[in-house]
Design a protein around this motif. Structure first.
Motif, PDB file in Angstrom:
ATOM      1  N   THR A  19      -6.298  -1.028  -3.715  1.00 29.38           N
ATOM      2  CA  THR A  19      -5.752   0.325  -3.864  1.00 29.38           C
ATOM      3  C   THR A  19      -5.657   0.997  -2.494  1.00 29.38           C
ATOM      4  N   GLY A  20      -4.956   0.338  -1.579  1.00 30.58           N
ATOM      5  CA  GLY A  20      -4.723   0.909  -0.251  1.00 30.58           C
ATOM      6  C   GLY A  20      -3.367   1.596  -0.225  1.00 30.58           C
ATOM      7  N   TYR A  21      -2.722   1.618   0.925  1.00 30.24           N
ATOM      8  CA  TYR A  21      -1.412   2.274   1.061  1.00 30.24           C
ATOM      9  C   TYR A  21      -0.427   1.716   0.028  1.00 30.24           C
ATOM     10  N   VAL A  22      -0.300   0.385   0.009  1.00 35.05           N
ATOM     11  CA  VAL A  22       0.705  -0.217  -0.872  1.00 35.05           C
ATOM     12  C   VAL A  22       0.273  -0.140  -2.336  1.00 35.05           C
ATOM     13  N   GLY A  23      -0.983  -0.512  -2.609  1.00 36.09           N
ATOM     14  CA  GLY A  23      -1.450  -0.544  -3.995  1.00 36.09           C
ATOM     15  C   GLY A  23      -1.434   0.824  -4.652  1.00 36.09           C
ATOM     16  N   LEU A  40      -7.355  -1.232  -9.061  1.00 36.03           N
ATOM     17  CA  LEU A  40      -8.678  -1.821  -8.826  1.00 36.03           C
ATOM     18  C   LEU A  40      -8.929  -1.935  -7.328  1.00 36.03           C
ATOM     19  N   ASP A  41     -10.165  -1.682  -6.927  1.00 33.39           N
ATOM     20  CA  ASP A  41     -10.523  -1.897  -5.523  1.00 33.39           C
ATOM     21  C   ASP A  41     -12.010  -2.208  -5.446  1.00 33.39           C
ATOM     22  N   ILE A  42     -12.401  -2.952  -4.413  1.00 31.36           N
ATOM     23  CA  ILE A  42     -13.834  -3.229  -4.248  1.00 31.36           C
ATOM     24  C   ILE A  42     -14.533  -2.106  -3.482  1.00 31.36           C
ATOM     25  N   SER A  45     -16.387   3.819  -2.787  1.00 30.64           N
ATOM     26  CA  SER A  45     -16.208   5.230  -2.412  1.00 30.64           C
ATOM     27  C   SER A  45     -14.743   5.638  -2.597  1.00 30.64           C
ATOM     28  N   LYS A  46     -13.843   4.721  -2.313  1.00 32.07           N
ATOM     29  CA  LYS A  46     -12.409   5.011  -2.497  1.00 32.07           C
ATOM     30  C   LYS A  46     -12.099   5.281  -3.977  1.00 32.07           C
ATOM     31  N   ILE A  47     -12.635   4.428  -4.838  1.00 31.76           N
ATOM     32  CA  ILE A  47     -12.354   4.571  -6.277  1.00 31.76           C
ATOM     33  C   ILE A  47     -13.022   5.855  -6.817  1.00 31.76           C
ATOM     34  N   ASN A  80     -14.135  -2.718 -11.391  1.00 33.52           N
ATOM     35  CA  ASN A  80     -14.592  -3.842 -12.200  1.00 33.52           C
ATOM     36  C   ASN A  80     -13.423  -4.764 -12.574  1.00 33.52           C
ATOM     37  N   TYR A  81     -13.461  -5.989 -12.049  1.00 34.78           N
ATOM     38  CA  TYR A  81     -12.361  -6.919 -12.293  1.00 34.78           C
ATOM     39  C   TYR A  81     -12.138  -7.170 -13.786  1.00 34.78           C
ATOM     40  N   GLU A  82     -13.239  -7.385 -14.491  1.00 35.72           N
ATOM     41  CA  GLU A  82     -13.092  -7.746 -15.912  1.00 35.72           C
ATOM     42  C   GLU A  82     -12.373  -6.641 -16.690  1.00 35.72           C
ATOM     43  N   PRO A  96      -5.065  -6.772   1.836  1.00 38.81           N
ATOM     44  CA  PRO A  96      -4.772  -6.853   3.275  1.00 38.81           C
ATOM     45  C   PRO A  96      -4.500  -8.292   3.703  1.00 38.81           C
ATOM     46  N   THR A  97      -3.627  -8.438   4.680  1.00 33.85           N
ATOM     47  CA  THR A  97      -3.376  -9.759   5.291  1.00 33.85           C
ATOM     48  C   THR A  97      -3.404  -9.577   6.817  1.00 33.85           C
ATOM     49  N   PRO A  98      -4.572  -9.243   7.363  1.00 30.60           N
ATOM     50  CA  PRO A  98      -4.652  -8.976   8.809  1.00 30.60           C
ATOM     51  C   PRO A  98      -4.460 -10.251   9.625  1.00 30.60           C
ATOM     52  N   SER A 131       1.492  -8.377  -1.239  1.00 29.87           N
ATOM     53  CA  SER A 131       1.035  -8.439   0.154  1.00 29.87           C
ATOM     54  C   SER A 131       2.068  -9.210   0.975  1.00 29.87           C
ATOM     55  N   THR A 132       2.081  -8.934   2.276  1.00 30.49           N
ATOM     56  CA  THR A 132       2.978  -9.687   3.171  1.00 30.49           C
ATOM     57  C   THR A 132       2.264 -10.986   3.522  1.00 30.49           C
ATOM     58  N   VAL A 133       2.814 -12.099   3.047  1.00 26.82           N
ATOM     59  CA  VAL A 133       2.096 -13.382   3.184  1.00 26.82           C
ATOM     60  C   VAL A 133       3.026 -14.491   3.671  1.00 26.82           C
ATOM     61  N   LYS A 164       7.911   2.515   3.567  1.00 27.52           N
ATOM     62  CA  LYS A 164       7.531   2.997   4.899  1.00 27.52           C
ATOM     63  C   LYS A 164       6.465   4.061   4.728  1.00 27.52           C
ATOM     64  N   GLU A 165       5.349   3.924   5.447  1.00 25.00           N
ATOM     65  CA  GLU A 165       4.342   4.983   5.389  1.00 25.00           C
ATOM     66  C   GLU A 165       4.995   6.280   5.856  1.00 25.00           C
ATOM     67  N   GLY A 166       4.639   7.381   5.227  1.00 24.81           N
ATOM     68  CA  GLY A 166       5.248   8.664   5.598  1.00 24.81           C
ATOM     69  C   GLY A 166       6.338   9.041   4.613  1.00 24.81           C
ATOM     70  N   PRO A 275       3.154  -5.196  14.285  1.00 22.75           N
ATOM     71  CA  PRO A 275       2.464  -6.082  15.229  1.00 22.75           C
ATOM     72  C   PRO A 275       1.905  -7.342  14.557  1.00 22.75           C
ATOM     73  N   LYS A 276       1.226  -7.141  13.419  1.00 24.67           N
ATOM     74  CA  LYS A 276       0.597  -8.318  12.791  1.00 24.67           C
ATOM     75  C   LYS A 276       1.649  -9.248  12.172  1.00 24.67           C
ATOM     76  N   ASP A 277       2.732  -8.682  11.671  1.00 24.23           N
ATOM     77  CA  ASP A 277       3.737  -9.533  11.031  1.00 24.23           C
ATOM     78  C   ASP A 277       4.528 -10.352  12.058  1.00 24.23           C
TER      79      ASP A 277
HETATM   80  N1  LIG Z   1       0.970  -0.227   4.756  1.00 26.82           N
HETATM   81  C1  LIG Z   1       2.272  -0.474   4.718  1.00 26.82           C
HETATM   82  O1  LIG Z   1       3.091   0.343   5.153  1.00 26.82           O
HETATM   83  C2  LIG Z   1       2.783  -1.766   4.130  1.00 26.82           C
HETATM   84  C3  LIG Z   1       4.149  -1.871   3.808  1.00 26.82           C
HETATM   85  C4  LIG Z   1       4.614  -3.054   3.267  1.00 26.82           C
HETATM   86  C5  LIG Z   1       3.754  -4.131   3.066  1.00 26.82           C
HETATM   87  N2  LIG Z   1       2.445  -4.011   3.415  1.00 26.82           N
HETATM   88  C6  LIG Z   1       1.550  -5.157   3.165  1.00 26.82           C
HETATM   89  O2  LIG Z   1       0.828  -4.905   1.959  1.00 26.82           O
HETATM   90  C7  LIG Z   1      -0.495  -5.454   2.057  1.00 26.82           C
HETATM   91  C8  LIG Z   1      -1.524  -4.354   1.836  1.00 26.82           C
HETATM   92  O3  LIG Z   1      -1.383  -3.422   2.894  1.00 26.82           O
HETATM   93  P1  LIG Z   1      -2.064  -1.975   2.857  1.00 26.82           P
HETATM   94  O4  LIG Z   1      -1.557  -1.245   4.042  1.00 26.82           O
HETATM   95  O5  LIG Z   1      -1.918  -1.403   1.498  1.00 26.82           O
HETATM   96  O6  LIG Z   1      -3.595  -2.378   3.093  1.00 26.82           O
HETATM   97  P2  LIG Z   1      -4.860  -1.422   2.962  1.00 26.82           P
HETATM   98  O7  LIG Z   1      -5.867  -1.970   3.887  1.00 26.82           O
HETATM   99  O8  LIG Z   1      -4.446   0.007   3.059  1.00 26.82           O
HETATM  100  O9  LIG Z   1      -5.352  -1.653   1.450  1.00 26.82           O
HETATM  101  C9  LIG Z   1      -5.912  -2.852   0.977  1.00 26.82           C
HETATM  102  C10 LIG Z   1      -6.969  -2.522  -0.080  1.00 26.82           C
HETATM  103  O10 LIG Z   1      -7.466  -3.747  -0.641  1.00 26.82           O
HETATM  104  C11 LIG Z   1      -8.842  -3.564  -0.925  1.00 26.82           C
HETATM  105  N3  LIG Z   1      -9.486  -4.865  -1.113  1.00 26.82           N
HETATM  106  C12 LIG Z   1      -9.866  -5.752  -0.152  1.00 26.82           C
HETATM  107  N4  LIG Z   1     -10.370  -6.854  -0.737  1.00 26.82           N
HETATM  108  C13 LIG Z   1     -10.309  -6.661  -2.078  1.00 26.82           C
HETATM  109  C14 LIG Z   1     -10.663  -7.445  -3.209  1.00 26.82           C
HETATM  110  N5  LIG Z   1     -11.169  -8.665  -3.092  1.00 26.82           N
HETATM  111  N6  LIG Z   1     -10.446  -6.941  -4.440  1.00 26.82           N
HETATM  112  C15 LIG Z   1      -9.923  -5.691  -4.600  1.00 26.82           C
HETATM  113  N7  LIG Z   1      -9.551  -4.912  -3.565  1.00 26.82           N
HETATM  114  C16 LIG Z   1      -9.755  -5.390  -2.325  1.00 26.82           C
HETATM  115  C17 LIG Z   1      -9.341  -2.767   0.265  1.00 26.82           C
HETATM  116  O11 LIG Z   1     -10.575  -2.124  -0.031  1.00 26.82           O
HETATM  117  C18 LIG Z   1      -8.183  -1.781   0.492  1.00 26.82           C
HETATM  118  O12 LIG Z   1      -8.378  -0.582  -0.218  1.00 26.82           O
HETATM  119  C19 LIG Z   1      -0.572  -6.122   3.424  1.00 26.82           C
HETATM  120  O13 LIG Z   1      -0.226  -7.468   3.294  1.00 26.82           O
HETATM  121  C20 LIG Z   1       0.497  -5.393   4.221  1.00 26.82           C
HETATM  122  O14 LIG Z   1       1.008  -6.162   5.269  1.00 26.82           O
HETATM  123  C21 LIG Z   1       1.934  -2.845   3.921  1.00 26.82           C
END
Ligand SMILES: NC(=O)c1ccc[n+]([C@@H]2O[C@H](COP(=O)([O-])OP(=O)(O)OC[C@H]3O[C@@H](n4cnc5c(N)ncnc54)[C@H](O)[C@@H]3O)[C@@H](O)[C@H]2O)c1
Length: 465
Positions: A19-23, A40-42, A45-47, A80-82, A96-98, A131-133, A164-166, A275-277
């Motif tokens: 549940t980050g930016y994309v989720g 869902l997120d691990i 505090s975020k949840i 909770n995954y279940e 994330p795919t750092p 995710s970008t993979v 796009k963020e923003g 940068p990472k991509d």
């Molecule tokens: N941010 C962007 O603008 C953007 C745009 C397009 C694609 N993407 C891609 O989307 C993917 C996610 O990017 P993001 O920016 O949302 O990342 P992010 O770091 O903001 O969010 C990822 C979330 O995953 C959670 N997480 C980590 N391991 C976990 C697990 N095992 N189970 C459940 N949750 C877990 C983290 O706690 C975090 O909240 C990346 O591959 C990124 O390249 C990002």
């Protein structure tokens, strides 16, 4: 047997893993379309924060949409995954795919979550990778699930994200395209159903094989990064020959084959994706013994451009110890608090290393910045930052910086220098106000030159005209 409390044929029960930016944006926008979403997120505090109706990131329009859909019981949050995976008809991986130490994309987060959720699959489900993979990850996800649960009934689909963020909410609600990489009709049918609310007035689904979908995301980011590095290279030439990059930009952007977007010179690209991509695409190619001289150049031009403001400042002032600099803007671009690989960090590190005092201000990224930056003074606003500064340096082009009273700024400063990393101001106007002004890719111009010389500034002259 799947149970669903949804009313319309196209509405589905969906789990978003990560549940980050994309989720968070994806899940919320799906809920807005009527789907039944669990995010869902691990990160507990975020949840917890999301359950209280607060959002952990800055994204215009998102907070209100999260609140509305939570109240309508279409959007909920879990650690909770279940519980989260139960009854899901589609599970989105937004993990994330750092970069790893070689620059390749680290797919461990994606694969470990696939292994975890595998235990709770019950009935047919589509696993959707957002995710970008690298190419081949969909197969790796499939294998990871089968290893944990050989009875699981599922398909894996690639659905790269282009938001796009923003302006993520807008991008997600009105995508210019939805790329689906799919090798089976059953999963494709589910994806068509899921995205059908978005296709009411225009079909935007692009269906292709999985490898092409996975590669499309990298190709898109590589193309955009290339445009930025190209313009930065042109900007550096402009400075030497007495040309103006903005005029050049307009001159080429009006050509339909080129187009106007993503043609801005500046302080180099940053953020969590480009940068990472670019590095990940290079790593993929390297593994396959394919040379990528273009990608290497894009990256090295960008690295140099991130140092460009520092070299301008250094050549203007000479010694930097004892000098005070005001930094306006810290996030990697406006309308986000994301500071991952932000050009501001490179500049601040270099200025601190040179012994300067740094004052910083960003309209929304201050909280994030406090966790990343040390040895800087955090200020309240633009004027507070500029107080007693030898120079103001604009790094991120937040809209509000265009409306600052620059006369007041100059009055509170110790010096007169203004370095504009995003070409937000008119050189002649700035010089008219009494600033020594430098943008990116602009020779300062004859009027500005005269004004600046009158003010006692050292001005770089073009080498050719
Ligand atoms: N941010 C962007 O603008 C953007 C745009 C397009 C694609 N993407 C891609 O989307 C993917 C996610 O990017 P993001 O920016 O949302 O990342 P992010 O770091 O903001 O969010 C990822 C979330 O995953 C959670 N997480 C980590 N391991 C976990 C697990 N095992 N189970 C459940 N949750 C877990 C983290 O706690 C975090 O909240 C990346 O591959 C990124 O390249 C990002």
């Amino acid at each position: 047997m799947k149970s669903s409390n949804v009313l319309y044929w196209f509405l589905m029960k969906i789990t978003i893993v990560g549940t980050g930016y994309v989720g968070l944006v994806t899940g919320t926008c799906f809920a807005e379309m009527g789907h039944d979403i669990v995010c869902l997120d691990i990160d507990e505090s975020k949840i917890a924060m999301l359950k209280e109706g607060r959002i952990p990131i800055y994204e215009p329009g998102l907070e209100e949409m999260v609140r509305r859909n939570s109240e309508a019981n279409r959007l909920s949050f879990s650690t909770n995954y279940e519980d989260a995976v139960e009854d899901a008809e589609a599970i989105f991986l937004c993990l994330p795919t750092p970069s790893d130490e070689t620059g390749a994309a680290n797919t461990d987060y994606v694969l470990s979550s696939a292994r975890e959720l595998a235990h709770f699959l019950d009935g047919y489900v589509v696993i959707v990778n957002k995710s970008t993979v690298p190419v081949g990850t969909a197969n790796a996800v499939r294998e990871a699930i089968i290893q944990e649960n050989c009875d699981a009934d599922f398909d894996v689909v690639s659905n790269p994200e282009f938001l796009k963020e923003g302006c993520a909410v807008q991008d997600c609600m009105k995508p210019d395209r939805v790329v689906i990489g799919c090798d089976c009709q059953k999963a494709l049918k589910a994806m068509r159903r899921l995205y059908s609310p978005y296709m009411m007035n225009q079909e935007r689904l692009q269906v292709m094989d999985i490898a092409s979908a996975e590669l499309t995301k990298y190709a898109a980011n590589a193309m955009l990064a290339t445009r930025i590095s190209f313009m930065n290279e042109m900007a550096n030439i402009c400075e030497k020959v007495g040309a103006d990059i903005n005029a050049v930009r307009k001159g080429i952007g009006s050509d339909q084959r080129i187009g106007n977007s993503f043609l801005y010179a500046g302080v180099g690209y940053g953020g969590s994706c480009f940068p990472k991509d670019i590095r990940a695409l290079q790593a993929t190619a390297k593994n396959l013994h394919i040379d990528t001289p273009l990608l290497e150049a894009v990256e090295s031009v960008n690295k140099r451009q991130k140092e460009r403001l520092f070299s301008k400042i250094k050549s203007h002032f000479g010694r930097l110890d004892g000098k005070t600099f005001a930094i306006w803007g810290l996030s990697f671009k406006p309308d986000t608090d994301d500071m991952r690989e932000a050009p501001s960090i490179v500049l601040i590190d270099a200025l601190l290393e040179a012994g300067a005092t740094i004052k910083v201000y960003d309209p929304v990224a201050m909280e994030v910045a406090r966790e990343i930056l040390s040895g800087v003074l955090f200020c309240e606003n633009e004027l507070d930052t500029a107080k007693d500064a030898d120079a103001v340096i604009l790094v991120t082009e937040w809209k509000q910086f265009r409306f600052v009273d620059l006369k007041k700024v100059l009055k509170v400063m110790r010096g007169t220098a203004f370095f504009d990393g995003r070409n937000q101001y008119v050189p002649e106007e700035m010089a008219g106000l009494g600033f020594y002004y430098e943008g990116i890719g602009k020779w300062i111009g004859p009027n500005a030159l005269i004004n600046a010389l009158k003010a006692g500034s050292k001005v770089p002259a073009p080498v050719a005209s």
